[in-house]
Scaffold this motif. Structure first.
Motif, mmCIF file in Angstrom:
data_model
loop_
_atom_site.group_PDB
_atom_site.id
_atom_site.type_symbol
_atom_site.label_atom_id
_atom_site.label_comp_id
_atom_site.label_asym_id
_atom_site.label_seq_id
_atom_site.Cartn_x
_atom_site.Cartn_y
_atom_site.Cartn_z
ATOM 1 N N PRO A 16 114.938 84.753 -5.557
ATOM 2 C CA PRO A 16 115.880 83.811 -6.178
ATOM 3 C C PRO A 16 116.295 84.274 -7.569
ATOM 4 O O PRO A 16 115.567 85.014 -8.234
ATOM 5 C CB PRO A 16 115.075 82.512 -6.258
ATOM 6 N N ARG A 19 115.093 81.597 -13.129
ATOM 7 C CA ARG A 19 115.143 80.178 -13.528
ATOM 8 C C ARG A 19 115.971 79.327 -12.561
ATOM 9 O O ARG A 19 116.641 78.379 -12.950
ATOM 10 C CB ARG A 19 115.685 80.034 -14.947
ATOM 11 N N ALA A 20 115.943 79.698 -11.270
ATOM 12 C CA ALA A 20 116.713 78.951 -10.264
ATOM 13 C C ALA A 20 115.768 78.176 -9.350
ATOM 14 O O ALA A 20 114.630 78.567 -9.136
ATOM 15 C CB ALA A 20 117.549 79.902 -9.424
ATOM 16 N N VAL A 22 115.678 76.913 -5.487
ATOM 17 C CA VAL A 22 116.339 77.119 -4.200
ATOM 18 C C VAL A 22 115.862 76.036 -3.239
ATOM 19 O O VAL A 22 114.673 75.890 -3.000
ATOM 20 C CB VAL A 22 116.029 78.519 -3.624
#
Length: 62
Positions: A16, A19-20, A22
């Motif tokens: 990912p 800092r995401a 999902v």
């Protein structure tokens, strides 16, 4: 679904962006909104809550 699209989706899970978050969400368009044909009878001492066995279809949930 094409192979390229599958690779894109799987790539999000395997790597990912920084800092995401999902998430996977399924719409489940086959679920029907149902309601009982009569009101629920409340619990009484020694008797569980009672529902009618039949229902009314209110259309698909989306």
């Amino acid at each position: 679904m094409s192979i390229d699209k599958v690779r894109d989706v799987v790539g999000l899970y395997l790597g990912p962006p920084e800092r995401a978050l999902v998430l996977c969400v399924d719409e489940k368009s086959q679920i029907q909104a149902l309601d009982h044909s009569r009101p629920v009878l409340p619990m009484m001492p020694g008797v569980p809550e009672q529902h009618s066995h039949d229902y009314i279809r209110l259309g698909p949930v989306s």
